[in-house]
Scaffold this active site. Structure first.
Site, PDB file in Angstrom:
ATOM      1  N   ASP A   1       0.853  -1.197   0.000  1.00  0.00           N
ATOM      2  CA  ASP A   1       0.000   0.000   0.000  1.00  0.00           C
ATOM      3  C   ASP A   1       0.887   1.244   0.000  1.00  0.00           C
ATOM      4  O   ASP A   1       1.933   1.257   0.657  1.00  0.00           O
ATOM      5  CB  ASP A   1      -0.890  -0.016   1.258  1.00  0.00           C
ATOM      6  N   ILE A   2       0.471   2.262  -0.747  1.00  0.00           N
ATOM      7  CA  ILE A   2       1.287   3.486  -0.809  1.00  0.00           C
ATOM      8  C   ILE A   2       0.949   4.482   0.306  1.00  0.00           C
ATOM      9  O   ILE A   2       1.497   5.581   0.338  1.00  0.00           O
ATOM     10  CB  ILE A   2       1.144   4.214  -2.174  1.00  0.00           C
TER      11      ILE A   2
ATOM     12  N   GLN B   1     -14.651   2.588   2.281  1.00  0.00           N
ATOM     13  CA  GLN B   1     -13.888   2.116   1.117  1.00  0.00           C
ATOM     14  C   GLN B   1     -13.606   3.294   0.185  1.00  0.00           C
ATOM     15  O   GLN B   1     -14.506   4.054  -0.171  1.00  0.00           O
ATOM     16  CB  GLN B   1     -14.687   1.036   0.369  1.00  0.00           C
TER      17      GLN B   1
ATOM     18  N   HIS C   1     -10.450  -5.313  -1.987  1.00  0.00           N
ATOM     19  CA  HIS C   1      -9.105  -5.510  -1.449  1.00  0.00           C
ATOM     20  C   HIS C   1      -9.148  -5.768   0.050  1.00  0.00           C
ATOM     21  O   HIS C   1     -10.002  -5.245   0.758  1.00  0.00           O
ATOM     22  CB  HIS C   1      -8.205  -4.295  -1.732  1.00  0.00           C
TER      23      HIS C   1
ATOM     24  N   HIS D   1      -6.730  -5.487   3.444  1.00  0.00           N
ATOM     25  CA  HIS D   1      -5.507  -4.897   3.998  1.00  0.00           C
ATOM     26  C   HIS D   1      -4.873  -5.898   4.962  1.00  0.00           C
ATOM     27  O   HIS D   1      -5.584  -6.482   5.789  1.00  0.00           O
ATOM     28  CB  HIS D   1      -5.815  -3.640   4.818  1.00  0.00           C
TER      29      HIS D   1
HETATM   30  P1  5GP Z   1      -9.680   1.577   1.318  1.00  0.00           P
HETATM   31  O1  5GP Z   1      -9.755   2.934   1.938  1.00  0.00           O
HETATM   32  O2  5GP Z   1     -10.486   1.504   0.047  1.00  0.00           O
HETATM   33  O3  5GP Z   1     -10.001   0.454   2.271  1.00  0.00           O
HETATM   34  O4  5GP Z   1      -8.150   1.357   0.931  1.00  0.00           O
HETATM   35  C1  5GP Z   1      -7.589   1.775  -0.250  1.00  0.00           C
HETATM   36  C2  5GP Z   1      -6.106   1.710  -0.077  1.00  0.00           C
HETATM   37  O5  5GP Z   1      -5.506   1.774  -1.359  1.00  0.00           O
HETATM   38  C3  5GP Z   1      -5.525   2.867   0.742  1.00  0.00           C
HETATM   39  O6  5GP Z   1      -4.840   2.363   1.875  1.00  0.00           O
HETATM   40  C4  5GP Z   1      -4.587   3.572  -0.238  1.00  0.00           C
HETATM   41  O7  5GP Z   1      -3.409   4.032   0.360  1.00  0.00           O
HETATM   42  C5  5GP Z   1      -4.328   2.485  -1.260  1.00  0.00           C
HETATM   43  N1  5GP Z   1      -4.039   2.973  -2.601  1.00  0.00           N
HETATM   44  C6  5GP Z   1      -4.728   3.919  -3.305  1.00  0.00           C
HETATM   45  N2  5GP Z   1      -4.181   4.106  -4.519  1.00  0.00           N
HETATM   46  C7  5GP Z   1      -3.121   3.264  -4.592  1.00  0.00           C
HETATM   47  C8  5GP Z   1      -2.133   2.999  -5.606  1.00  0.00           C
HETATM   48  O8  5GP Z   1      -2.132   3.577  -6.698  1.00  0.00           O
HETATM   49  N3  5GP Z   1      -1.185   2.077  -5.324  1.00  0.00           N
HETATM   50  C9  5GP Z   1      -1.147   1.404  -4.117  1.00  0.00           C
HETATM   51  N4  5GP Z   1      -0.175   0.524  -3.947  1.00  0.00           N
HETATM   52  N5  5GP Z   1      -2.073   1.627  -3.143  1.00  0.00           N
HETATM   53  C10 5GP Z   1      -3.026   2.550  -3.371  1.00  0.00           C
END
Ligand code: 5GP
Ligand code: ZN
Length: 129
Positions: free
Chosen positions: A30-31, A93, A99, A101
């Site tokens: 994750d970035i 989300q 995805h 984590h």
């Molecule tokens: P959510 O908030 O949907 O549960 O998590 C999305 C995750 O995707 C976040 O932790 C965010 O940092 C990660 N993320 C968003 N864009 C990118 C990307 O382009 N590359 C990577 N490796 N992670 C990403």
């Protein structure tokens, strides 16, 4: 329609630091830079979240979550993992490609016992048993 960033990562059109890949799934860093070792596991086939994902993609994703988690604890010196997953914008989300984590954990790592769980205000109703 905007391109899905995680589908672009699967296709190799966007960069990522991959940690595991097989026919059905991909695990990559994750970035967010919120904690060291933060890994995402996704199905290669696009689905938005658990609500529309087919069961095969879900179970293949979970197999990879287990594989990566076992590797973190048996080979990388971690004591456990938090597995986190948000489904739908209301649930927090932000990327609409399913995805999971993985947050690697160590005793006394200072992250607290409850990881990223939301703060619960306390239930208003008793459950029936
Ligand atoms: P959510 O908030 O949907 O549960 O998590 C999305 C995750 O995707 C976040 O932790 C965010 O940092 C990660 N993320 C968003 N864009 C990118 C990307 O382009 N590359 C990577 N490796 N992670 C990403
Ligand atoms: Zn996608």
């Amino acid at each position: 329609m905007n391109k899905c960033i995680f589908c672009e990562i699967v296709k190799g059109n966007a960069p990522s630091m991959k940690v595991y890949e097989d026919e059905f799934t991909l695990a990559f860093m994750d970035i967010a830079k919120d904690v060291d070792g933060h890994i995402l596991v996704i199905p290669k086939v696009h689905c938005e979240n658990i609500l529309d994902c087919d069961c095969e993609a879900l179970s293949k994703t979970m197999e990879t979550v287990k594989k990566v988690s076992n590797h973190l604890t048996s080979e990388c010196g971690y004591d456990g993992v938090d597995i986190l997953n948000a489904n739908g914008r209301a649930a927090g989300q932000t990327v609409p490609h399913f995805h999971m984590h993985i947050i690697p954990r160590q005793y006394k790592d200072g992250l607290g016992g409850a990881g990223e769980w939301p703060t619960f205000p306390g239930a208003k109703f008793d459950i029936e048993t």
